[in-house]
Design a protein around this motif. Structure first.
Motif, PDB file in Angstrom:
ATOM      1  N   GLU A  13       1.513 -15.685  28.683  1.00 34.37           N
ATOM      2  CA  GLU A  13       0.655 -15.524  29.932  1.00 34.37           C
ATOM      3  C   GLU A  13       1.495 -15.814  31.009  1.00 34.37           C
ATOM      4  O   GLU A  13       2.343 -16.698  31.053  1.00 34.37           O
ATOM      5  N   PHE A  14       1.644 -15.026  32.115  1.00 32.04           N
ATOM      6  CA  PHE A  14       2.141 -15.375  33.487  1.00 32.04           C
ATOM      7  C   PHE A  14       0.959 -15.486  34.414  1.00 32.04           C
ATOM      8  O   PHE A  14       0.103 -14.647  34.628  1.00 32.04           O
ATOM      9  N   GLU A  15       0.918 -16.508  35.061  1.00 29.04           N
ATOM     10  CA  GLU A  15      -0.311 -16.900  36.150  1.00 29.04           C
ATOM     11  C   GLU A  15      -1.477 -15.927  35.821  1.00 29.04           C
ATOM     12  O   GLU A  15      -1.503 -15.176  36.743  1.00 29.04           O
ATOM     13  N   GLY A  16      -2.109 -16.073  34.878  1.00 25.01           N
ATOM     14  CA  GLY A  16      -3.412 -15.111  34.918  1.00 25.01           C
ATOM     15  C   GLY A  16      -3.237 -13.571  34.423  1.00 25.01           C
ATOM     16  O   GLY A  16      -3.992 -13.359  33.857  1.00 25.01           O
ATOM     17  N   VAL A  18      -2.118 -11.679  31.142  1.00 23.38           N
ATOM     18  CA  VAL A  18      -1.621 -11.751  29.513  1.00 23.38           C
ATOM     19  C   VAL A  18      -0.818 -10.678  29.574  1.00 23.38           C
ATOM     20  O   VAL A  18      -1.308  -9.567  29.404  1.00 23.38           O
ATOM     21  N   ALA A  19       0.548 -10.908  29.451  1.00 26.51           N
ATOM     22  CA  ALA A  19       1.474  -9.848  29.050  1.00 26.51           C
ATOM     23  C   ALA A  19       1.575  -9.530  27.744  1.00 26.51           C
ATOM     24  O   ALA A  19       1.838  -8.280  27.250  1.00 26.51           O
ATOM     25  N   VAL A  20       1.517 -10.219  26.833  1.00 24.91           N
ATOM     26  CA  VAL A  20       1.293 -10.055  25.360  1.00 24.91           C
ATOM     27  C   VAL A  20       0.410 -10.867  24.718  1.00 24.91           C
ATOM     28  O   VAL A  20       0.070 -12.054  24.914  1.00 24.91           O
ATOM     29  N   GLY A  37       5.947   1.706  24.252  1.00 25.06           N
ATOM     30  CA  GLY A  37       4.550   1.811  24.948  1.00 25.06           C
ATOM     31  C   GLY A  37       4.604   2.015  26.531  1.00 25.06           C
ATOM     32  O   GLY A  37       5.947   2.015  27.083  1.00 25.06           O
ATOM     33  N   PRO A  38       3.614   2.216  27.393  1.00 26.20           N
ATOM     34  CA  PRO A  38       3.935   2.716  28.693  1.00 26.20           C
ATOM     35  C   PRO A  38       4.306   1.463  29.574  1.00 26.20           C
ATOM     36  O   PRO A  38       4.488   0.484  29.032  1.00 26.20           O
ATOM     37  N   SER A  39       4.866   1.850  30.827  1.00 24.14           N
ATOM     38  CA  SER A  39       5.331   0.752  31.645  1.00 24.14           C
ATOM     39  C   SER A  39       4.151  -0.465  31.786  1.00 24.14           C
ATOM     40  O   SER A  39       3.133  -0.328  31.918  1.00 24.14           O
ATOM     41  N   GLY A  40       4.721  -1.471  31.674  1.00 25.43           N
ATOM     42  CA  GLY A  40       4.023  -2.867  31.785  1.00 25.43           C
ATOM     43  C   GLY A  40       3.053  -3.246  30.641  1.00 25.43           C
ATOM     44  O   GLY A  40       2.421  -4.060  30.574  1.00 25.43           O
ATOM     45  N   CYS A  41       3.296  -2.605  29.483  1.00 28.41           N
ATOM     46  CA  CYS A  41       2.653  -2.787  28.321  1.00 28.41           C
ATOM     47  C   CYS A  41       3.044  -4.224  27.685  1.00 28.41           C
ATOM     48  O   CYS A  41       2.533  -4.646  26.615  1.00 28.41           O
ATOM     49  N   GLY A  42       4.466  -4.835  27.965  1.00 29.98           N
ATOM     50  CA  GLY A  42       4.822  -5.776  27.393  1.00 29.98           C
ATOM     51  C   GLY A  42       5.874  -5.965  26.269  1.00 29.98           C
ATOM     52  O   GLY A  42       6.483  -6.880  25.734  1.00 29.98           O
ATOM     53  N   LYS A  43       6.460  -4.775  26.687  1.00 30.07           N
ATOM     54  CA  LYS A  43       7.897  -4.565  25.761  1.00 30.07           C
ATOM     55  C   LYS A  43       9.151  -5.748  26.275  1.00 30.07           C
ATOM     56  O   LYS A  43       9.479  -6.044  25.265  1.00 30.07           O
ATOM     57  N   THR A  44       9.231  -5.655  27.261  1.00 26.76           N
ATOM     58  CA  THR A  44      10.447  -6.412  27.681  1.00 26.76           C
ATOM     59  C   THR A  44      10.069  -7.883  27.451  1.00 26.76           C
ATOM     60  O   THR A  44      10.864  -8.578  27.090  1.00 26.76           O
ATOM     61  N   THR A  45       8.650  -8.403  27.727  1.00 30.17           N
ATOM     62  CA  THR A  45       8.405  -9.711  27.595  1.00 30.17           C
ATOM     63  C   THR A  45       8.527 -10.099  26.073  1.00 30.17           C
ATOM     64  O   THR A  45       9.016 -11.270  25.702  1.00 30.17           O
ATOM     65  N   THR A  46       8.092  -9.046  25.191  1.00 29.44           N
ATOM     66  CA  THR A  46       8.209  -9.486  23.849  1.00 29.44           C
ATOM     67  C   THR A  46       9.700  -9.681  23.389  1.00 29.44           C
ATOM     68  O   THR A  46      10.013 -10.737  22.785  1.00 29.44           O
ATOM     69  N   ASP A 165      17.189  -3.049  25.552  1.00 30.73           N
ATOM     70  CA  ASP A 165      16.055  -2.866  26.456  1.00 30.73           C
ATOM     71  C   ASP A 165      16.322  -1.533  27.173  1.00 30.73           C
ATOM     72  O   ASP A 165      17.042  -1.583  28.131  1.00 30.73           O
ATOM     73  N   GLU A 166      15.539  -0.569  26.842  1.00 30.72           N
ATOM     74  CA  GLU A 166      15.913   0.766  27.278  1.00 30.72           C
ATOM     75  C   GLU A 166      17.421   1.055  27.797  1.00 30.72           C
ATOM     76  O   GLU A 166      17.736   1.369  28.987  1.00 30.72           O
ATOM     77  N   PRO A 167      18.228   1.062  26.622  1.00 35.48           N
ATOM     78  CA  PRO A 167      19.952   1.159  27.022  1.00 35.48           C
ATOM     79  C   PRO A 167      20.117   2.144  27.749  1.00 35.48           C
ATOM     80  O   PRO A 167      21.386   2.424  28.018  1.00 35.48           O
TER      81      PRO A 167
END
Ligand SMILES: Nc1ncnc2c1ncn2[C@@H]1O[C@H](COP(=O)(O)OP(=O)(O)OP(=O)(O)O)[C@@H](O)[C@H]1O
Ligand SMILES: [Mg+2]
Length: 369
Positions: A13-16, A18-20, A37-46, A165-167
């Motif tokens: 969670e980032f301030e409110g 929920v990324a993953v 997954g689509p943009s913003g779905c939490g891939k990079t965070t994972t 990450d999306e190399p």
């Protein structure tokens, strides 16, 4: 030494935000796993939590047998002690260093003897076809060559796990296709567990041993490319993988085994009816891929009850296939027809729905199977 990677009940969670959300994922030793997954779905965070660049809000991360993050026990192993290597979208080579020095850099940092460094750089350069370019600076290289140097810099240490990450996303379409194949071959050759992030479903399908499909921070399905394509577990996965995307039709299951879509009906197979028992009189979503709909004039399947008529709104001729958007009733159906098809824009067309290939989903979008 190689190792698998395991996420157990991982949240971020980032301030409110929920990324993953409650991610449970096991990546096997030596496996090429795609996070799709689509943009913003939490891939990079994972990926960043596996690398140790982010700390999970909750849950555990294992690399091999080692617990590297556990919010409850207060365990957090920093990135440099996780024995992973990361390749990012922006390859961030050192512009003032030669190809040789860029690749040697991670070993120099670790005070590896000069002779061994030289041997490793040459090995990796050989493997990646960079031998002729060792004296060049990054600005004297093409995009694909730079990307290979970035890969070389990552693999030179023989880490336990590669995180990417999306190399390939900065490369032009043709080069991407080429690098896709090269990267896949390299991963096979090295046998190192690789977790690869992309939002490109073609990249995922062609490269992955398995694909983890994520949406809104939630893992939707994990499976081989074949499994996620042929047995998608919900409408999100079904619609995200495949181009043009799957058609979804919402209808009511009648007690004679047909589904009523208002202006037309389709008859389910005996097997499908068994899956849908209990849904009589209720709403179902039927999913059918564009390639499973045929032009009646040249259809390999003859099925009177699953032949429907509509008007071709748009025809896109791609040479090897004709994609038609057909309106019937309140629906617009997309079919991908072979080049022999003689359908024309603006005219009527008969379409055979290969019902055996249809997917059924309940009111929550979950597959019936
Ligand atoms: N440091 C941060 N602070 C606040 N919110 C963040 C932070 N990092 C990521 N997020 C949010 O978390 C969610 C997931 O982001 P993430 O970068 O993991 O997505 P992604 O799947 O990699 O997307 P993309 O394909 O666009 O790279 C997004 O809503 C994003 O805005
Ligand atoms: Mg990202």
């Amino acid at each position: 030494m190689m190792a698998g990677v395991r996420l157990v009940g991982v949240w971020k969670e980032f301030e409110g935000v929920v990324a993953v959300r409650d991610m449970n994922l096991e990546v096997r030793d030596g496996e090429f796993m795609i996070l799709l997954g689509p943009s913003g779905c939490g891939k990079t965070t994972t990926l960043r939590m596996i690398a140790g660049l982010e700390e999970p809000t909750r849950g555990k991360v294992y690399i091999g047998e080692d617990l590297v993050a556990d919010s409850e026990k207060g365990v957090f192993v920093p990135p440099k002690d996780r024995d992973i290597a990361m390749v990012f979208q922006s390859y961030a080579l050192y512009p003032h260093m030669t190809v040789y020095d860029n690749m040697a850099f991670p070993l120099k940092l670790r005070k590896v003897p000069k002779k061994e460094i030289d041997q490793r750089v040459r090995e990796v350069a050989e493997l990646l076809g960079l031998m002729e370019l060792l004296r060049r600076k990054p600005r004297e290289l093409s995009g694909g060559q730079r990307q290979r140097v970035a890969l070389g810099r990552a693999i030179i240490r023989k880490p336990k796990v590669f995180l990417m990450d999306e190399p390939l996303s900065n490369l032009d379409a043709k080069l991407r296709v080429k690098m896709r194949a090269e990267l896949k071959k390299l991963q096979r050759h090295l046998g190192v567990t690789t977790i690869y992030v992309t939002h490109d479903q073609v990249e995922a399908m062609t490269m992955g041993d398995r694909i983890a499909v994520i949406n809104g921070g939630i893992l939707q399905q994990v499976g081989t490319p074949e499994e996620v394509y042929n047995r998608p577990s919900n409408t999100f996965v079904a619609g995200f993988i495949g181009t043009p995307p799957m058609n979804f039709l919402e209808g009511t299951l009648l007690d004679d085994g047909r589904v009523d879509f208002g202006d037309f009906h389709l008859r389910l197979t005996a097997g499908q009816l068994e899956l849908a028992s209990g849904y009589t009189g209720k709403t179902l979503t039927l999913g059918i891929r564009p390639e499973d709909i045929y032009d009646v004039d040249i259809s390999p399947v003859h099925d009177e009850e699953n032949t429907i008529r509509g008007r071709v709104d748009i025809l896109e001729n791609l040479g090897n296939e004709k994609i038609v958007h057909v309106s019937l009733g309140g629906y617009s159906l997309t079919a991908s027809l072979p080049p022999e098809s003689r359908v024309e824009e603006g005219s009527e067309v008969g379409l055979v729905v290969n019902i055996k290939r249809a997917h059924l989903f309940n009111e929550h979008g979950e597959a019936l199977f």
